[in-house]
Structures are given as structure tokens and as C-alpha cells.
Design an enzyme around this catalytic site. Structure first.
Site, PDB file in Angstrom:
ATOM      1  N   LYS A 179      11.581  -6.505   0.242  1.00 26.55           N
ATOM      2  CA  LYS A 179      11.367  -6.824   1.648  1.00 26.55           C
ATOM      3  C   LYS A 179      11.619  -8.314   1.870  1.00 26.55           C
ATOM      4  O   LYS A 179      11.422  -9.136   0.967  1.00 26.55           O
ATOM      5  CB  LYS A 179       9.963  -6.404   2.071  1.00 26.55           C
ATOM      6  CG  LYS A 179       9.781  -4.888   1.976  1.00 26.55           C
ATOM      7  CD  LYS A 179       8.386  -4.421   2.298  1.00 26.55           C
ATOM      8  CE  LYS A 179       8.297  -2.890   2.136  1.00 26.55           C
ATOM      9  NZ  LYS A 179       6.936  -2.369   2.365  1.00 26.55           N
TER      10      LYS A 179
ATOM     11  N   ARG B  94       3.936  -1.469  -6.297  1.00 25.21           N
ATOM     12  CA  ARG B  94       4.918  -0.423  -6.014  1.00 25.21           C
ATOM     13  C   ARG B  94       6.278  -1.088  -5.877  1.00 25.21           C
ATOM     14  O   ARG B  94       6.493  -1.886  -4.940  1.00 25.21           O
ATOM     15  CB  ARG B  94       4.546   0.330  -4.737  1.00 25.21           C
ATOM     16  CG  ARG B  94       5.452   1.510  -4.418  1.00 25.21           C
ATOM     17  CD  ARG B  94       4.975   2.236  -3.162  1.00 25.21           C
ATOM     18  NE  ARG B  94       5.791   3.410  -2.882  1.00 25.21           N
ATOM     19  CZ  ARG B  94       6.910   3.410  -2.142  1.00 25.21           C
ATOM     20  NH1 ARG B  94       7.339   2.269  -1.609  1.00 25.21           N
ATOM     21  NH2 ARG B  94       7.580   4.522  -1.949  1.00 25.21           N
TER      22      ARG B  94
END
Length: 379
Positions: free
Chosen positions: A323, A358
Site C-alpha cells: 500500500k 499480512r
């Protein structure tokens, strides 16, 4: 330590509608802070390899948020001046901040866990379509296991910003062959855990019948009326994630009064809803939901405040992989070229006591985690 700020926080805490939060500060390796823990000037953080010596006290009331930073000793003295309810709140937060966390199998967390992402979707934000074929998804999961994944998280519906919903029967058709294939990895990796990334009760039921160990729900079991009951009837661990809105529109114009405190309140309410449904706190894992109804500055605010969420008394999961995290230059890069940022976010999370990461890039993250663990051990 600012006595005037503490006085203001004390005054705010006396208001009937005030809410108190504690953000641990002064974090460091527990191995080097054992004498301070013994004297009560430090506390273990979430039962892990870190400890903390101070707290940022935040009190939110009708007039806004009052903040002050104080040592643990001063924090306890400050709390002694509160009313019974507020004093109990501080005591409960300190207990949660320091208490032992249980892993997905019910054992005490002994090390950070890496959750590898297996997207059996045509449109995920980073690797959409690459592993849509079940054979490709299974092969990818095998590579992640060999790269050091502790958990494989299999999803059949993209929840990236702007994604359209997928019917549960289509989602199940995508993930069940992958679950069947990856379950065979347990013969070579007996400690490997399987997770289903879904917000639909029907998919949860099917995945549980195929032996998954974890339910990972971006709606924190609130997106389907049956989710709470399905999870309660299982023995699976459950990831509750914060998301403002729904994937198609969540990042158009998200708004918060105070993003970290708002996310804390939401997750605290979902933990309470789970308890009411018969799901023990010990089975829960909490994810503040980076990028889910949060844009650049909001994501950074969550990352800065990660240790706050230990006050909920559950293991924490961070999903920041690939991200942009508020950087315009990173945002211009294809997601696969954001590895340095992903690894930096992972290291930051470890230094804040986060127990699960994650990630897409498992092998690289494994090297970061292994070095970090070595650094926490006294020489």
C-alpha cells in the site's frame, strides 16, 4: 511530562461522557527492561518481547480530546484521582496492554506470525488475475509456505477500493478448490494455518467444513446477519477488521473525528458484540484496516498509534503490504514495486508489538521478522 496537560486530562475524565484511552510509550526490549518491570516502572507489552515505561493518556469528551504523556507511575497516580468508573477503565486498559496474548491455536504467542496472501480473484489491487486459476493459486500458496508463511489467507472476493461485490456461490467456487489443494501442505508444514478471507456466512461455513483455522472478515462479522452465529459455532480464530463504509465507496471521502480513537471504539464494540454472541476474546485478532475507508494521512495516523490497540486485549494484525501509505511517489508505483515501504511498515509494526503481519512478499518479510527477533534477545 506536562502537569497542566495532566490536569486538563483529569478534568476532562471527570465528565460523565468522557472516554479514556492509553497509548503505550517508551517501548523497548523486555530483556533489557526486566529490572524496571520488577519495580513497576515498566510493564510488558501484550505479553511479548517488548515493554513500555509510559503512556500517552487521551481523554475524549464533549470539548474534544485532551492528551498528556506520563510515566507509568504518574499514570497510576493520575488514575487514583478519578471516579470509580474511570479508574476501573484505566486499570482495565493497563491489564489489556500487558496481558499475554493467545495465538490462533490457543497457545501463548511466542513469535510474530506471517500471513501470506493468496488471492483467487481476477481483480485484487496488487496481483489481480495472476492466481485466479485454482492451480496457480495453489502453486502460489505452496511458494509462500516454503518462503516462511505461518498462515495462508485465501480470498475469492477483492475488497480493494472500488471493487464490486461477488456473489457468495461464486466466491466459494473460487476458494474451495484452493483450500482443498493447500490443505495437503499440512503434511510437510504441520504448523501451517489456513485462513478464509470472506465477509459472507455461506463462504465461512463451506471453508470451515474444509478445515480452515481462521476467519478473516473485513466487516468484523457485521456484514452478514449470520456471521456472528457461524463464527460462534466454530472453533476458528476470528480476525475483526475495521472498515468505514464498503469497498466500492469507502475511500471516496472517509471522515473521522479522531481516526485512531474512532477505530479503537469500533473494534471495542465489535469485541463486545462477539462476546455477546459467545465468541471469547481469546479467539479474536484485531486489524485496524489500513486503506479500508482511510486515505493517506489517516493511514499514517493509524500506523503511529498502533500500540493503542493493544488496549483491546487481543493480538493485532497489520495489513499494509504494497500500500502507498500516504506517499504520492509510492502511489505512482505499481503495487509490486512497493516492497521497501512494505518492509518498513512491517518493521514499524513489530516495534509496536504487532503479532501478525499480512503480506504478499513472504520470504522478504520472513527475513525482517527473523532479524527483529534476534535483536530482541539479550546478548
Amino acid at each position: 511530562m506536562d502537569s497542566s496537560r495532566l490536569a486538563a486530562a483529569l478534568s476532562a475524565a471527570g465528565q460523565p461522557s468522557a472516554r479514556i484511552y492509553l497509548l503505550p510509550c517508551g517501548l523497548g526490549p523486555l530483556s533489557g527492561m526486566a529490572p524496571m518491570v520488577a519495580t513497576g516502572t515498566a510493564m510488558p507489552l501484550a505479553g511479548g518481547p517488548l515493554a513500555f515505561t509510559a503512556c500517552e493518556i487521551a481523554v475524549r469528551g464533549p470539548g474534544g480530546v485532551q492528551r498528556a504523556t506520563a510515566t507509568l507511575v504518574v499514570t497510576r497516580v493520575w488514575a487514583a484521582g478519578l471516579g470509580a468508573e474511570a479508574k476501573s477503565r484505566v486499570s482495565g486498559l493497563l491489564d489489556h496492554l500487558s496481558g499475554t496474548r493467545l495465538g490462533p491455536r490457543g497457545e501463548p504467542h511466542s513469535k510474530p506470525l506471517i500471513m501470506g496472501i493468496v488471492n483467487a480473484t481476477p481483480d485484487s489491487f496488487s496481483d489481480g488475475g495472476e492466481h485466479f486459476d485454482p492451480a496457480a493459486a495453489i502453486a502460489h500458496g505452496q511458494r509462500l509456505a516454503h518462503g516462511g508463511a505461518d498462515i495462508l489467507d485465501i480470498g475469492g472476493e477483492s475488497t480493494r477500493p472500488g471493487a464490486a461485490p461477488v456473489a457468495p456461490h461464486d466466491e466459494a467456487a473460487r476458494v474451495l478448490p484452493v483450500l482443498q489443494g493447500l490443505s495437503q501442505l499440512r503434511a510437510s508444514f504441520p504448523q501451517l494455518l489456513l485462513s478464509i478471507d470472506t465477509r459472507h456466512a455461506a463462504v465461512m461455513r463451506s471453508a470451515l467444513a474444509h478445515g480452515v483455522d481462521i476467519i478473516n472478515d473485513v466487516t468484523a462479522l457485521a456484514g452478514d446477519p449470520e456471521n456472528l452465529a457461524v463464527a460462534a459455532r466454530s472453533n476458528a480464530a476470528v480476525v475483526l477488521m475495521h472498515m468505514q463504509g464498503e469497498p466500492r465507496t469507502m475511500n471516496l471521502a472517509p471522515r473521522y473525528d479522531d481516526v485512531a480513537l474512532d477505530v479503537f471504539d469500533y473494534l471495542e464494540a465489535r469485541v463486545a458484540a462477539c462476546a455477546a454472541a459467545g465468541i471469547a476474546r481469546e479467539r479474536l485478532i484485531l486489524d485496524p484496516g489500513i486503506g479500508f475507508g482511510k486515505r493517506g494521512p489517516q493511514n499514517l495516523a493509524i500506523l503511529r498509534a498502533l500500540a493503542l490497540f493493544h488496549g483491546l486485549g487481543c493480538p493485532l494484525l497489520l495489513g499494509a503490504s504494497r500500500k502507498a501509505l500516504g506517499s504520492e511517489s509510492e502511489g505512482r508505483l505499481p503495487p509490486k514495486e512497493r516492497l521497501p515501504t512494505s518492509l518498513a511498515a512491517a518493521l514499524h509494526a513489530l516495534n509496536q508489538g504487532v503479532q501478525l503481519l499480512r503480506v504478499h512478499d513472504v520470504a522478504e518479510t520472513r527475513r525482517v521478522v527473523d532479524l527483529w527477533q534476534r535483536l530482541q534477545t539479550a546478548s
